[in-house]
Design a protein around this motif. Structure first.
Motif, mmCIF file in Angstrom:
data_model
loop_
_atom_site.group_PDB
_atom_site.id
_atom_site.type_symbol
_atom_site.label_atom_id
_atom_site.label_comp_id
_atom_site.label_asym_id
_atom_site.label_seq_id
_atom_site.Cartn_x
_atom_site.Cartn_y
_atom_site.Cartn_z
ATOM 1 N N GLY A 290 22.839 47.414 0.818
ATOM 2 C CA GLY A 290 22.481 46.083 1.584
ATOM 3 C C GLY A 290 20.929 46.782 2.537
ATOM 4 O O GLY A 290 20.083 45.959 3.349
ATOM 5 N N ALA A 292 16.787 47.851 3.172
ATOM 6 C CA ALA A 292 15.362 46.646 2.654
ATOM 7 C C ALA A 292 14.290 47.810 1.817
ATOM 8 O O ALA A 292 14.270 49.146 2.506
ATOM 9 C CB ALA A 292 15.365 45.364 3.604
ATOM 10 N N ARG A 299 8.818 42.621 -1.587
ATOM 11 C CA ARG A 299 10.116 43.725 -0.729
ATOM 12 C C ARG A 299 11.424 43.334 -1.161
ATOM 13 O O ARG A 299 11.336 42.021 -2.122
ATOM 14 C CB ARG A 299 10.221 42.075 0.788
ATOM 15 C CG ARG A 299 8.876 42.811 1.568
ATOM 16 C CD ARG A 299 9.161 41.823 2.644
ATOM 17 N NE ARG A 299 7.752 41.939 3.876
ATOM 18 C CZ ARG A 299 7.763 42.521 4.428
ATOM 19 N NH1 ARG A 299 9.187 44.175 4.515
ATOM 20 N NH2 ARG A 299 6.636 42.894 4.749
ATOM 21 N N THR A 301 15.999 43.364 -0.565
ATOM 22 C CA THR A 301 17.101 43.970 -0.239
ATOM 23 C C THR A 301 18.415 43.900 -1.778
ATOM 24 O O THR A 301 18.650 43.260 -2.386
ATOM 25 C CB THR A 301 17.549 42.617 0.408
ATOM 26 O OG1 THR A 301 16.400 42.401 1.596
ATOM 27 C CG2 THR A 301 18.963 43.361 1.487
ATOM 28 N N ARG A 302 18.840 44.928 -1.251
ATOM 29 C CA ARG A 302 20.031 45.102 -2.416
ATOM 30 C C ARG A 302 21.337 44.723 -1.841
ATOM 31 O O ARG A 302 21.620 44.180 -0.550
ATOM 32 C CB ARG A 302 19.715 46.966 -2.078
ATOM 33 C CG ARG A 302 19.403 48.412 -2.796
ATOM 34 C CD ARG A 302 18.598 49.086 -1.816
ATOM 35 N NE ARG A 302 18.118 49.884 -3.155
ATOM 36 C CZ ARG A 302 16.934 49.437 -2.373
ATOM 37 N NH1 ARG A 302 16.106 48.159 -1.937
ATOM 38 N NH2 ARG A 302 15.367 49.738 -2.742
ATOM 39 N N ARG A 304 25.183 43.509 -1.049
ATOM 40 C CA ARG A 304 25.332 44.085 0.431
ATOM 41 C C ARG A 304 27.653 44.250 0.091
ATOM 42 O O ARG A 304 27.754 44.906 1.119
ATOM 43 C CB ARG A 304 25.655 42.223 1.617
ATOM 44 C CG ARG A 304 24.258 42.564 1.843
ATOM 45 C CD ARG A 304 24.181 40.984 2.529
ATOM 46 N NE ARG A 304 25.338 41.402 3.964
ATOM 47 C CZ ARG A 304 24.887 41.780 5.086
ATOM 48 N NH1 ARG A 304 23.573 41.497 5.106
ATOM 49 N NH2 ARG A 304 26.076 41.518 6.322
#
Length: 434
Positions: A290, A292, A299, A301-302, A304
Motif C-alpha cells: 500500500g 506510495a 506517482r 501506489t502498491r 493494498r
C-alpha cells in the motif's frame, strides 16, 4: 543587500517538480494487534500475542519488503530521511528493523545526519526493545496516543490504555529519547471540548518535541463508517470541531510550538523533515504494501493486500525494477503543488507556480482573490527595487499599488481561519484549474 527574484516562466519542463533525486524513503509495516474503528489503512491484524519474533507472517513480509528495496534502482543520493509507518512498526523485532535499514544502506546509502522516524504505539514495546531501536539507528519516534481518556480510547478501538501511555512516556525518558512526537485525534464520538482541552494540556505537560493533531475523518468501510455519518450525532458538531481546532492552535502555540503545517506543531528545529518532503512535492521512495512513491515524475501506489503485494514484487523484480505507470501530467503537478504546499505555514512560492505560465497564474489568482478578501489567503513577501516576475507582477503590483517587489513571495493560508477552510479553498481551485 537584497536578492533579485527572477520568475520568468519556463516551458513546462516540470523542473521544480522532479529535478530532485529522491532522498527520502517511506517503509510501510502493515501489522496491528487490531484494527482501530477509524482506520482504512492497508494493514494485517495479528492479535495481541504475535509480533516480529514469533510471527512467520511478519518475517515473510520483511523478506518480501527487502526484495523490493533491493530491486529498486538507486537514483543517486543517500537517504536523508526514512519513515517507518503503519500499521504498528513497533511490532517488528529490533533485528528485523535493523535488517531493513541495512538493506536501505546497501541499496541507497544513508546520510550520517539522516532523520529515521518510527511510529510506535503505547503498550507494544519494552525498554530493551526501545534501546535496540535506538541502537539500530532510529532517532525519532511518533507515539500514537490519540486521547487521554479511557472511554475515548475504548470508543475508537485502540489496543492501549492510559497506563500504557504513561509507561511509554517513562520508557522514553529512561532510554533518553531525544526526539519524539505525540499524536492526538479530535472530533471523536461523544468527545467534549473539556476532554479535548484535558488531552492538550496533558500532551503539553509531557513536552514532546512535536505534536500532530488529526481531525477524525469518517472513511467508508471502517467501523465508524458503518456506525456514523459525518456531521451527525454522536460525532461533535461542525461548530464544536472548529472550537477544538482553534483551542489546539491557541494552547500549543502558547506553549511554544510552531504551527508549521495544518495538523502539525513543533518546537524550534523539530519539524518532521520527512513529512516536509511530501508537502514540498519533492520525490521520495515508497516500499511495502500500500505504500506510495514519487520518483521520475511517476506517482505509484502498491497493492493494498498481502498476496497482491507479494505478486507485484515478484513481477517488479522480473521487470528489472521498472514501474509500469505514466508520468504525472503538468496539470496534476500544478494541483499537487497547491494542494500540498498550502498545507504549510509558509505556503507556496510563486516561483513554483510561474513555470505554468501567465494564464494559469491569472486563473489561480481569480479563484483565490475572494478568499484573500475574507482573510483566508495571504500573499507575503518584501517590497524593494527592482523586481522581475512576469505573470505575477501585475497581480502583486495591483495589491501594492505598483510598488516594486523582491524576495521569495508566497501564497499561504492564514492561521487558523485559512487552515480551517482549506478544503473549501482547495476544492474551488481544483474545480477552476481542472
Amino acid at each position: 543587500m537584497t536578492t533579485r527574484l527572477n520568475l520568468t516562466p519556463r516551458n513546462l519542463t516540470l523542473e521544480l517538480a522532479h529535478s530532485g533525486i529522491p532522498s527520502a524513503a517511506y517503509i510501510h509495516i502493515p501489522f496491528c494487534r487490531r484494527r482501530c474503528y477509524y482506520c482504512d489503512f492497508p494493514i494485517s491484524v495479528v492479535g495481541d500475542r504475535l509480533r516480529g519474533e514469533t510471527s512467520g507472517t511478519i518475517s515473510h513480509y520483511v523478506q518480501i519488503l527487502s526484495q523490493e528495496i533491493a530491486a529498486t534502482p538507486a537514483l543517486g543520493k543517500p537517504l536523508e530521511t526514512i519513515f517507518f509507518g503503519g500499521g504498528t512498526p513497533s511490532l517488528l523485532s529490533s533485528s528485523q528493523l535493523a535488517q531493513i535499514l541495512a538493506r536501505l544502506e546497501r541499496q541507497f546509502g544513508i546520510s550520517a545526519q539522516a532523520e529515521i522516524s518510527m511510529e510506535i504505539d503505547p503498550g507494544t514495546f519494552t525498554l530493551a526493545q526501545l534501546q535496540a531501536y535506538l541502537s539500530a539507528g532510529v532517532n525519532r519516534f511518533s507515539l500514537g496516543v490519540q486521547a487521554f481518556q479511557s472511554e475515548l480510547l475504548q470508543a475508537c478501538g485502540r489496543s492501549h490504555d492510559l497506563n500504557d501511555i504513561w509507561q511509554a512516556v517513562e520508557l522514553f525518558r529512561q532510554a533518553k529519547v531525544q526526539n519524539f512526537s505525540l499524536d492526538l485525534i479530535s472530533g471523536l464520538p461523544r468527545q467534549t471540548l473539556e476532554q479535548w482541552q484535558e488531552s492538550l494540556l496533558k500532551a503539553v505537560a509531557i513536552a514532546p518535541n512535536h505534536i500532530s493533531i488529526y481531525d477524525l475523518t469518517i472513511e467508508p468501510g471502517t467501523v465508524f463508517g458503518r456506525y456514523y455519518q459525518s456531521g451527525a450525532s454522536p460525532l461533535p458538531s461542525d461548530e464544536l470541531t472548529v472550537q477544538m481546532y482553534c483551542l489546539a492552535q491557541q494552547t500549543l502555540t502558547k506553549a511554544g510550538y510552531d504551527h508549521y503545517e495544518i495538523s502539525n506543531y513543533a518546537q524550534p528545529n523539530y519539524q518532521c523533515r520527512h513529512n516536509r518532503t511530501y508537502w514540498e512535492n519533492r520525490p521520495y521512495y515508497g516500499f511495502g504494501m500500500g505504500a506510495a512513491s514519487y520518483t521520475n515524475n511517476q506517482r505509484f501506489t502498491r497493492p493494498r493486500k498481502t498476496k497482491e503485494y507479494s505478486d507485484w514484487v515478484e513481477n517488479f523484480i522480473a521487470a528489472g525494477g521498472v514501474l509500469d505507470c505514466p508520468q504525472t501530467p503538468p496539470e496534476e503537478v500544478l494541483l499537487d503543488i497547491l494542494m500540498l504546499g498550502l498545507r504549510l505555514k509558509e505556503g507556496v512560492s510563486l516561483s513554483a507556480l510561474s513555470q505554468f505560465g501567465d494564464d494559469k497564474i491569472q486563473q489561480i489568482w481569480t479563484c483565490l482573490q475572494p478568499y484573500q478578501h475574507q482573510g483566508w489567503i495571504a500573499m507575503t513577501g518584501a517590497i524593494a527595487q527592482p523586481f522581475y516576475a512576469k505573470g505575477w507582477n501585475k497581480v502583486i503590483g495591483n495589491m501594492f499599488y505598483g510598488e516594486n517587489l523582491v524576495g521569495d513571495w508566497r501564497l499561504r493560508l492564514t492561521d487558523p481561519q485559512g487552515f480551517l477552510f482549506s478544503n473549501v479553498v482547495l476544492a474551488d481551485l481544483f474545480e477552476k484549474l481542472e
